[in-house]
Scaffold this motif. Sequence first.
Motif: not given
Length: 556
Positions: A411-425
């Motif tokens: 769950x922690x890794x998923x949250x980090x990935x979502x945040x990274x995807x938002x930043x990339x977007x």
Amino acid sequence: FMDTIMDTMTPSYPEIADNRERILKTAVNEEKAFLRTLESGTSLFEEAAASVKASGSTTLAGAQAFTLHDTYGFPIDLTLEMAAEAGLDVDQEGFNALMAEQRARAKADNKAKKHGHVDLSIYREFVDEHPTTFTGFDELESDAKVLGLVVDGELRTEAHEGESVEVIVDITPMYAESGGQLGDRGVITAGNSVLRVGDVQKIGKKLWVHKAVVEHGGVSVGDQVHASVDKQWRHAARQAHSATHLIHAALRQVLGPTAVQAGSMNKPGYLRFDFNYTDPLTPDQLREIETITNQAVDSDWDVNTIETTLDEAKAMGAMALFGENYGDNVRVVEIGGPFSMELCGGTHVKHSSQIGPVAVLGESSVGSGTRRIEAYSGLDSFQYLSRERALAAGLASSLKAPTEELPDRIAQLTDKLKQAEKEIAELNRRQLAALSGEFFAAAYDVNGFKVITMTLPGQVSGSELRTVGTDLKNRLSDQAGVVVLVANDGNKVPFLAAATPKAIERGVKAGQLVGLVGQYCEGRGGGKPDMAQGSGTNIDGASEAFAAVADELKKL
């Protein structure tokens, strides 16, 4: 309204009273689903009608009406009514032709599933005069006589090595597919001849047809043969069928008496069970169903079969499926006394412990008001759980965390990935915004139109392309502006055409331009006069597409 209908029908169908709550809930959900269909279908119809009018036609194609009906569930009656209100006709002949084709395909597919395209009348004499005697409840091997052979849909007196043949015998221990249980596998032998049976089907509820391949020798009508069931196949099939009964009982304990069987399929090691229920099951409910089922397995209950009359079976409390046709004499399968008691003609284990572990895989919707639960049984269940354990151990090793901490760590890794995807977007959005200014500066004149044609660098999705196209169209809003963009999202080639109001006044239609681009980028698309999008596969055709757009504008 529903109360009135149920009150009227209950005297003729007493089962309605037992299922009143479920029926009412299903009806309400059906009404809500239809309203959603009506809303989405209306929107799709309006788009289709606008496209027809834009093309200068007054007739909605039969294919469009069929798509609304077949894909989106929009009733043809509503399509006809709304088309009339919009001043359009509907190609009803085209629609009816497509509906007829669909029905013919469905009918042919259903017939071909079990019996190919064979004329079933060839079995009539056997059904009437030589019904099969099934001995498989008591034995796995039986001596028999060959009564008939069918090869390629024709009756034959003999079959030879290498041929596929349907064998009809007077006596068989092999179970024919019915009640959701697949037919047995096995062999039929006579001297040195060996026929490998891969399936057994029932015709007319009386005739067992063994689908086999002649591996050695041959077989003739009148031969005395020996039929043997594949013992491992039967063992695993019995495990799955008995597990199906346990899961049905567990479902009713967890969900209540309204969770009634709506269909099933079981084969060695695997089962799926359809039941009437409107809501998705929670993970806790699935775990509870699995636990109750395995507790029943661990209880080592006897599995008893009782031959009795239908009325006596119902008096005993045996479950009968609503709408199923039963004879006067029925077979009741009882496991654990009141825990599970159902009418069933299938094969079962002798004790519940012989089922082995049962692993519930999950559940899903298979139609309005109907859910499906799937599970493994016996050795297949053990192998599945073993794979899951190995997978969890591998993840734990990779993430350097104990197995019990995996959910939190993932769950922690998923949250980090979502945040990274938002930043990339967001970064992509800013880069595209900057490019938008460069594209606007590169606009050029064609026949009085301000034109922007560009291939966007990097990977750009269709939605991002639309954002850029909308921005450029807005920047050109005070001119006769035309925007045509092509991109590459890594898998496909999205493209877009846009036109300002002044460009539209001069005859520009974005839908036509995007169709032109699709010819060169090997794709297709559509949309409204001011904005249209499509997708293709050939980005190398972009420059030719831009030139074709310019030529088209010169004609206006």
